[in-house]
Write a protein that holds these residues in place. Structure first.
Motif, PDB file in Angstrom:
ATOM      1  N   CYS A   1      27.808  30.521  45.590  1.00  0.00           N
ATOM      2  CA  CYS A   1      26.351  30.404  45.513  1.00  0.00           C
ATOM      3  C   CYS A   1      25.660  31.672  46.011  1.00  0.00           C
ATOM      4  N   LYS A   2      26.250  32.336  47.012  1.00  0.00           N
ATOM      5  CA  LYS A   2      25.703  33.623  47.452  1.00  0.00           C
ATOM      6  C   LYS A   2      25.800  34.655  46.329  1.00  0.00           C
ATOM      7  N   LEU A   3      26.939  34.631  45.612  1.00  0.00           N
ATOM      8  CA  LEU A   3      27.096  35.557  44.488  1.00  0.00           C
ATOM      9  C   LEU A   3      26.033  35.311  43.423  1.00  0.00           C
ATOM     10  N   LEU A   4      25.733  34.031  43.149  1.00  0.00           N
ATOM     11  CA  LEU A   4      24.737  33.706  42.131  1.00  0.00           C
ATOM     12  C   LEU A   4      23.379  34.318  42.454  1.00  0.00           C
ATOM     13  N   ARG A   5      23.100  34.518  43.739  1.00  0.00           N
ATOM     14  CA  ARG A   5      21.809  35.064  44.140  1.00  0.00           C
ATOM     15  C   ARG A   5      21.828  36.592  44.252  1.00  0.00           C
ATOM     16  N   SER A   6      22.963  37.196  43.974  1.00  0.00           N
ATOM     17  CA  SER A   6      23.083  38.653  44.071  1.00  0.00           C
ATOM     18  C   SER A   6      22.614  39.317  42.770  1.00  0.00           C
ATOM     19  N   PRO A   7      22.335  40.638  42.798  1.00  0.00           N
ATOM     20  CA  PRO A   7      21.813  41.319  41.601  1.00  0.00           C
ATOM     21  C   PRO A   7      22.739  41.247  40.392  1.00  0.00           C
ATOM     22  N   ARG A   8      24.041  41.416  40.605  1.00  0.00           N
ATOM     23  CA  ARG A   8      25.029  41.306  39.521  1.00  0.00           C
ATOM     24  C   ARG A   8      26.138  40.381  40.020  1.00  0.00           C
ATOM     25  N   PRO A   9      25.980  39.079  39.822  1.00  0.00           N
ATOM     26  CA  PRO A   9      26.941  38.118  40.371  1.00  0.00           C
ATOM     27  C   PRO A   9      28.352  38.357  39.842  1.00  0.00           C
ATOM     28  N   GLY A  10      29.278  38.614  40.739  1.00  0.00           N
ATOM     29  CA  GLY A  10      30.652  38.840  40.324  1.00  0.00           C
ATOM     30  C   GLY A  10      31.486  39.368  41.475  1.00  0.00           C
ATOM     31  N   ILE A  11      32.773  39.571  41.209  1.00  0.00           N
ATOM     32  CA  ILE A  11      33.676  40.135  42.208  1.00  0.00           C
ATOM     33  C   ILE A  11      34.354  41.368  41.625  1.00  0.00           C
ATOM     34  N   THR A  12      34.743  42.267  42.483  1.00  0.00           N
ATOM     35  CA  THR A  12      35.420  43.480  42.026  1.00  0.00           C
ATOM     36  C   THR A  12      36.917  43.229  41.876  1.00  0.00           C
ATOM     37  N   ALA A  13      37.524  44.008  40.989  1.00  0.00           N
ATOM     38  CA  ALA A  13      38.968  43.931  40.758  1.00  0.00           C
ATOM     39  C   ALA A  13      39.417  45.256  40.165  1.00  0.00           C
ATOM     40  N   PRO A  14      40.667  45.646  40.395  1.00  0.00           N
ATOM     41  CA  PRO A  14      41.156  46.882  39.765  1.00  0.00           C
ATOM     42  C   PRO A  14      41.134  46.735  38.245  1.00  0.00           C
ATOM     43  N   SER A  15      40.674  47.743  37.540  1.00  0.00           N
ATOM     44  CA  SER A  15      40.689  47.696  36.073  1.00  0.00           C
ATOM     45  C   SER A  15      42.107  47.513  35.543  1.00  0.00           C
ATOM     46  N   ALA A  16      43.089  47.892  36.335  1.00  0.00           N
ATOM     47  CA  ALA A  16      44.494  47.810  35.910  1.00  0.00           C
ATOM     48  C   ALA A  16      44.989  46.380  35.770  1.00  0.00           C
ATOM     49  N   VAL A  17      44.218  45.383  36.230  1.00  0.00           N
ATOM     50  CA  VAL A  17      44.717  44.005  36.120  1.00  0.00           C
ATOM     51  C   VAL A  17      44.906  43.598  34.670  1.00  0.00           C
ATOM     52  N   LEU A  18      44.251  44.282  33.735  1.00  0.00           N
ATOM     53  CA  LEU A  18      44.444  43.968  32.319  1.00  0.00           C
ATOM     54  C   LEU A  18      45.667  44.654  31.731  1.00  0.00           C
ATOM     55  N   GLY A  19      46.298  45.538  32.516  1.00  0.00           N
ATOM     56  CA  GLY A  19      47.467  46.262  32.029  1.00  0.00           C
ATOM     57  C   GLY A  19      48.706  46.019  32.859  1.00  0.00           C
ATOM     58  N   ILE A  20      48.784  44.826  33.461  1.00  0.00           N
ATOM     59  CA  ILE A  20      49.940  44.482  34.286  1.00  0.00           C
ATOM     60  C   ILE A  20      50.951  43.684  33.468  1.00  0.00           C
ATOM     61  N   VAL A  21      52.216  44.067  33.558  1.00  0.00           N
ATOM     62  CA  VAL A  21      53.312  43.323  32.934  1.00  0.00           C
ATOM     63  C   VAL A  21      54.346  43.043  34.015  1.00  0.00           C
ATOM     64  N   PHE A  22      54.494  41.780  34.411  1.00  0.00           N
ATOM     65  CA  PHE A  22      55.445  41.405  35.465  1.00  0.00           C
ATOM     66  C   PHE A  22      55.284  42.275  36.717  1.00  0.00           C
ATOM     67  N   LEU A  23      54.084  42.452  37.172  1.00  0.00           N
ATOM     68  CA  LEU A  23      53.741  43.265  38.344  1.00  0.00           C
ATOM     69  C   LEU A  23      53.997  44.754  38.138  1.00  0.00           C
ATOM     70  N   HIS A  24      54.315  45.133  36.905  1.00  0.00           N
ATOM     71  CA  HIS A  24      54.474  46.543  36.563  1.00  0.00           C
ATOM     72  C   HIS A  24      53.166  47.041  35.961  1.00  0.00           C
TER      73      HIS A  24
END
Length: 483
Positions: A63-86
């Protein structure tokens, strides 16, 4: 238009589907979540290998996130390029993204009381000169871009409905289906059995989550079942597909079973697909030029834009298979003569041995994409298929092939010539062939970007190389434990 005698089935339109969905989803707030009994929210994303991942957010923090300017959480962009933790080549841990919450994707998790799910868009922390906040690595962003392109440049909108085939296993090593009965027979769902309870709980959970359930039934392979959900606009349809798969998997797990969407776990039983029903809806904003185009005779009940869309999809099937059949196991399911859609890029009215089956009637047609399985990311599937069709509508491509009234594999040379499929390209026959077709397709590069095509192909190849085991039995066990 069709006469009353030839009309059948439920008629869906984008306006009727969207209004029904919007009525179910009030704006999110602490009070709404409290009323719904939600304590935790799972922020879900699906990567290029169709691996579903999530972080669990406490309601107070959400709910705090919903009230923020851009509701969301950060994550490494590399999470879309992970294969078995590689972390694949081209990705690293020096770049950060913001997963911005998309409130329209919010759904309850009836299989896990107190939990709900939400999806988001991967965005740049700071706008880039070329794409602004958008990150083209993000599957949901790619699909949203295709939807915008279709409306703005082609004057159409789309609906998509998924068929969800899966196998309930009571053992994974070796894989053993819970029930050996055949397609549709009553013994597939005996009253009081674990499998009957699982299917009914899946059905109840989906409907409670706001997903339209059309039907479920027993399929042909041991322990195999199918759940069919109603059509939605592309982005919502892909989101609902993720929610449906999560429901199937989790309900099965609660009953001590493993639900697998693996394409084929035995050469002696039927494979498992993920067919999608697609429909094209003209918005009337981009009228077709007056006069005949010359391809009406090939599909006389299809409208002009539908014929162009069909041509775009069929023409690009070899390249699309890199997205829709993305594992080497996918090609063990795709073969001629086994009701899997066949291996020739073609279409046919009610023909289940063609990769695209035309269903319905004039004014209410839909096209079933049969060259898809459950190892593929739903958002990338729809981005590719709808993107290919949209580009063909924009370019006013003419339909080049006719109705295949029988499997192309069984046609004589004369029959193939009459249908225009004498030189029909083939699917695969290997994943490497599909990757090559994907990388060499100017249309795929225009739709997704050169960077996406190259990186996706690299991740896909890495996944293929790493998905190995010492024996065939161990490989199958690994497959059903992953998908």
């Amino acid at each position: 238009m069709a006469s009353a005698q030839t009309e059948y089935g439920v008629v869906y339109t984008p306006s009727s589907v969207v209004s029904a969905v919007e009525q179910q989803k009030p704006p999110l707030s602490d009070a709404v979540l409290e009323q719904l009994g939600v304590r935790y929210i799972r922020l879900i994303w699906c990567d290029w290998t169709n691996t579903i991942r999530y972080h669990v957010l406490a309601r107070s923090y959400f709910c705090k996130l919903l009230r923020s300017p851009r509701p969301g959480i950060t994550a490494p962009s590399a999470v879309l390029g992970i294969v078995f933790l590689h972390i694949c080549k081209g990705f690293d841990l020096t770049d950060e993204s913001l997963i911005v919450l998309d409130e329209s994707s919010f759904r309850l998790c009836p299989y896990s009381p107190g939990h709900a799910t939400i999806m988001g868009f991967f965005q740049n922390l700071v706008p880039s000169p070329e794409y602004g906040l958008e990150i083209l690595w993000d599957p949901r962003t790619q699909l949203a871009r295709v939807e915008r392109l279709a409306k703005e440049a082609a004057g159409v909108s789309y609906l998509a409905g998924f068929e969800h085939e899966f196998i309930l296993l009571k053992s994974t090593s070796p894989p053993v289906g819970i029930n050996s009965a055949d397609y549709g027979v009553s013994q597939k769902l005996p009253a009081g059995s674990v499998e009957a309870k699982v299917l009914e709980e899946i059905a109840d959970s989906l409907q409670e989550a706001g997903i339209e359930l059309q039907k479920y039934h027993g399929e042909a392979a041991p322990g195999q079942y199918e759940v069919i959900t109603g059509p939605l606009p592309p982005l919502q349809a892909a989101d609902a597909c993720i929610a449906t798969r999560e429901t199937i998997f989790n309900v099965a797990a609660k009953h001590g079973l493993r639900a697998t969407f693996a394409p084929r776990i035995s050469a002696y039983t039927a494979g498992t697909g993920a067919h999608i029903h697609l429909s094209v809806h003209d918005l009337g904003t981009h009228p077709d030029p007056a006069g005949a185009r010359g391809d009406e005779h090939l599909a006389p009940t299809l409208a002009t834009k539908e014929r162009s869309f069909l041509q775009g999809v069929v023409r690009h099937i070899p390249a699309l298979c890199a997205l829709t059949l993305p594992t080497k196991f996918s090609y063990e399911r795709v073969a001629d003569g086994i009701l899997a859609g066949g291996t020739y890029a073609s279409w046919g009215i009610h023909n289940r041995e063609a990769p695209v089956r035309l269903c319905g009637y004039r004014g209410n047609h839909r096209m079933e994409a049969r060259f898809v399985d459950g190892t593929a990311c739903p958002h990338l599937i729809l981005a590719g298929i709808f993107g290919a069709g949209t580009k063909a509508i924009i370019d006013r491509e003419h339909l080049k092939t006719g109705d295949c009234t029988k499997p192309v594999a069984t046609m004589s040379d004369e029959e193939r010539a009459a249908a225009g499929v004498s030189n029909a390209p083939r699917l695969g026959p290997t994943l490497q062939d599909s990757r090559n077709a994907f990388k060499s397709s100017p249309v795929m590069r225009e739709l997704f970007s050169d960077d996406f095509v190259e990186k996706y192909s690299l991740v896909n190849q890495t996944f293929e190389e790493m998905f190995v085991a010492d024996t065939e039995e161990e490989t199958v066990t690994k497959l059903v434990n992953y998908y």
